[in-house]
Design a protein around this motif. Structure first.
Motif, PDB file in Angstrom:
ATOM      1  N   ILE A  97      33.378  30.263  -3.893  1.00 34.87           N
ATOM      2  CA  ILE A  97      33.311  30.616  -2.476  1.00 34.87           C
ATOM      3  C   ILE A  97      32.353  29.652  -1.796  1.00 34.87           C
ATOM      4  N   ALA A 113      33.198  25.924   0.508  1.00 37.62           N
ATOM      5  CA  ALA A 113      33.686  24.570   0.240  1.00 37.62           C
ATOM      6  C   ALA A 113      32.956  23.571   1.131  1.00 37.62           C
ATOM      7  N   ASN A 163      29.483  20.820   1.205  1.00 39.30           N
ATOM      8  CA  ASN A 163      29.210  19.629   0.388  1.00 39.30           C
ATOM      9  C   ASN A 163      29.064  19.983  -1.087  1.00 39.30           C
ATOM     10  N   LEU A 164      28.262  21.015  -1.340  1.00 36.91           N
ATOM     11  CA  LEU A 164      28.024  21.402  -2.735  1.00 36.91           C
ATOM     12  C   LEU A 164      29.295  21.995  -3.357  1.00 36.91           C
ATOM     13  N   ASP A 196      36.850  29.836   1.798  1.00 38.50           N
ATOM     14  CA  ASP A 196      35.858  29.482   2.830  1.00 38.50           C
ATOM     15  C   ASP A 196      36.242  30.270   4.075  1.00 38.50           C
ATOM     16  N   ASN A 197      35.269  30.447   4.959  1.00 35.01           N
ATOM     17  CA  ASN A 197      35.630  31.182   6.188  1.00 35.01           C
ATOM     18  C   ASN A 197      35.779  30.256   7.386  1.00 35.01           C
ATOM     19  N   ALA A 202      28.731  29.083  -3.264  1.00 39.56           N
ATOM     20  CA  ALA A 202      28.099  27.895  -2.673  1.00 39.56           C
ATOM     21  C   ALA A 202      28.145  28.030  -1.154  1.00 39.56           C
ATOM     22  N   VAL A 203      27.731  29.211  -0.685  1.00 38.97           N
ATOM     23  CA  VAL A 203      27.692  29.499   0.761  1.00 38.97           C
ATOM     24  C   VAL A 203      26.225  29.485   1.205  1.00 38.97           C
ATOM     25  N   PRO A 204      25.959  29.491   2.497  1.00 40.48           N
ATOM     26  CA  PRO A 204      24.563  29.552   2.938  1.00 40.48           C
ATOM     27  C   PRO A 204      23.912  30.866   2.482  1.00 40.48           C
ATOM     28  N   ALA A 215      24.901  34.225   3.974  1.00 36.07           N
ATOM     29  CA  ALA A 215      26.208  34.841   3.701  1.00 36.07           C
ATOM     30  C   ALA A 215      26.315  35.346   2.264  1.00 36.07           C
TER      31      ALA A 215
HETATM   32  P1  ATP Z   1      26.408  22.681   1.394  1.00 39.79           P
HETATM   33  O1  ATP Z   1      25.441  23.820   1.499  1.00 39.79           O
HETATM   34  O2  ATP Z   1      27.400  22.887   0.318  1.00 39.79           O
HETATM   35  O3  ATP Z   1      25.807  21.339   1.450  1.00 39.79           O
HETATM   36  P2  ATP Z   1      27.251  22.478   4.116  1.00 39.79           P
HETATM   37  O4  ATP Z   1      25.954  22.017   4.612  1.00 39.79           O
HETATM   38  O5  ATP Z   1      28.440  21.622   4.330  1.00 39.79           O
HETATM   39  O6  ATP Z   1      27.357  22.793   2.625  1.00 39.79           O
HETATM   40  P3  ATP Z   1      26.740  25.277   4.489  1.00 39.79           P
HETATM   41  O7  ATP Z   1      26.341  25.711   5.841  1.00 39.79           O
HETATM   42  O8  ATP Z   1      25.723  25.358   3.412  1.00 39.79           O
HETATM   43  O9  ATP Z   1      27.493  23.903   4.656  1.00 39.79           O
HETATM   44  O10 ATP Z   1      27.981  26.151   4.013  1.00 39.79           O
HETATM   45  C1  ATP Z   1      28.635  25.925   2.814  1.00 39.79           C
HETATM   46  C2  ATP Z   1      30.066  26.347   2.975  1.00 39.79           C
HETATM   47  O11 ATP Z   1      30.120  27.774   3.060  1.00 39.79           O
HETATM   48  C3  ATP Z   1      30.720  25.795   4.227  1.00 39.79           C
HETATM   49  O12 ATP Z   1      31.987  25.257   3.895  1.00 39.79           O
HETATM   50  C4  ATP Z   1      30.891  27.017   5.125  1.00 39.79           C
HETATM   51  O13 ATP Z   1      32.050  26.955   5.926  1.00 39.79           O
HETATM   52  C5  ATP Z   1      31.011  28.119   4.107  1.00 39.79           C
HETATM   53  N1  ATP Z   1      30.613  29.442   4.596  1.00 39.79           N
HETATM   54  C6  ATP Z   1      29.602  29.759   5.420  1.00 39.79           C
HETATM   55  N2  ATP Z   1      29.553  31.089   5.621  1.00 39.79           N
HETATM   56  C7  ATP Z   1      30.557  31.599   4.904  1.00 39.79           C
HETATM   57  C8  ATP Z   1      31.055  32.921   4.699  1.00 39.79           C
HETATM   58  N3  ATP Z   1      30.492  33.972   5.257  1.00 39.79           N
HETATM   59  N4  ATP Z   1      32.140  33.072   3.917  1.00 39.79           N
HETATM   60  C9  ATP Z   1      32.722  32.011   3.324  1.00 39.79           C
HETATM   61  N5  ATP Z   1      32.317  30.744   3.472  1.00 39.79           N
HETATM   62  C10 ATP Z   1      31.248  30.551   4.239  1.00 39.79           C
END
Ligand code: ATP
Length: 224
Positions: free
Chosen positions: A90, A92, A94-95, A117-118, A156-158, A161
């Motif tokens: 869950i 998608a 960067n990570l 992903d949402n 791998a969501v924030p 979430a």
């Molecule tokens: P990373 O943390 O992987 O470097 P990023 O900076 O591109 O990624 P983040 O804001 O950390 O983005 O979010 C990671 C992924 O989680 C994103 O693709 C985002 O759309 C997705 N995301 C955020 N909130 C949710 C949620 N509630 N449900 C599903 N996916 C989510």
């Protein structure tokens, strides 16, 4: 009952490390290894190796050491690594995208069957090659988990979430969550989480470097 039930968690963790070393030895056509060699590879004493392996059965042969093929087969069986296990991812970002393409999961018999992903812009994008077609909307999470009886998930969501999604996963039947969100998840009985907080681990490593400590911080706790 799980085959490793009642065995201390650090011993189970070391089992994966022994297995990795043994699989490398197998790749180099080694027939046997000694407890000394395993102890060096994993960074514990010979006695600890013998004690750990004794939890799982009698593997050693005096004067010969451990037969690599036998030990690998038995360890895979104990760890359930001889079976293909389905996993969902869950997030998608960067990570998540890097994890999606990581071949190491496949090598260890993990099959990434779906990525969610949402973000509407990401939904429908191809997920990594030949793994699972396209990124799906989070709305489909429960249906996919239930249909395929998925027990493992990668988050791998924030951080904001992660908890809600972890609860949805648990309700749908997931029992283990590898959590890359920088937050400690609250879980219910029967669900296990393992958090990989890359920035915190780098911070710990930086601390070890500045305080002049050397070696491998295997469990990421900042102590060697
Ligand atoms: P990373 O943390 O992987 O470097 P990023 O900076 O591109 O990624 P983040 O804001 O950390 O983005 O979010 C990671 C992924 O989680 C994103 O693709 C985002 O759309 C997705 N995301 C955020 N909130 C949710 C949620 N509630 N449900 C599903 N996916 C989510």
């Amino acid at each position: 009952m799980a085959k490793s039930e009642g065995i201390p968690a650090p011993a189970v963790r070391r089992l994966s490390l022994y297995l990795r070393h043994l699989e490398n030895s197998q790749g180099r056509n080694r027939a046997t290894v000694s407890s000394r060699e395993l102890s060096r590879a994993v960074g514990v004493t010979d006695a600890q190796v013998r004690k750990d392996l004794a939890y799982f059965g009698q593997f050693g042969h005096p004067g010969i050491g451990y037969r690599v093929d036998d030990l690998v087969a038995r360890m895979r069986e104990i760890l359930g690594a001889d079976k293909v296990r389905s996993v969902v991812l869950i997030g998608a970002g960067n990570l998540g995208k890097a994890l999606m393409s990581y071949r190491g999961f496949r090598k260890k018999n993990f099959n990434l069957i779906a990525v969610f992903d949402n973000d509407p812009q990401k939904v429908g994008e191809p997920a990594a090659d030949a793994v699972c077609d396209r990124i799906q909307s989070l709305d489909k999470l429960e249906a996919v988990v239930r249909k395929h009886e998925v027990k493992l998930a990668i988050l791998a969501v924030p951080a904001s979430a992660a908890q809600v999604i972890a609860e949805r996963l648990a309700t749908a039947g997931v029992r283990g969550i590898l959590n890359f969100a920088p937050v400690i998840l609250q879980t219910r009985p029967g669900v296990t989480t393992s958090t990989v907080d890359l920035a915190v681990q780098l911070e710990q490593l930086s601390f070890l470097v500045t305080t002049g400590q050397t070696g491998d911080d295997r469990d990421g706790d900042g102590l060697n």
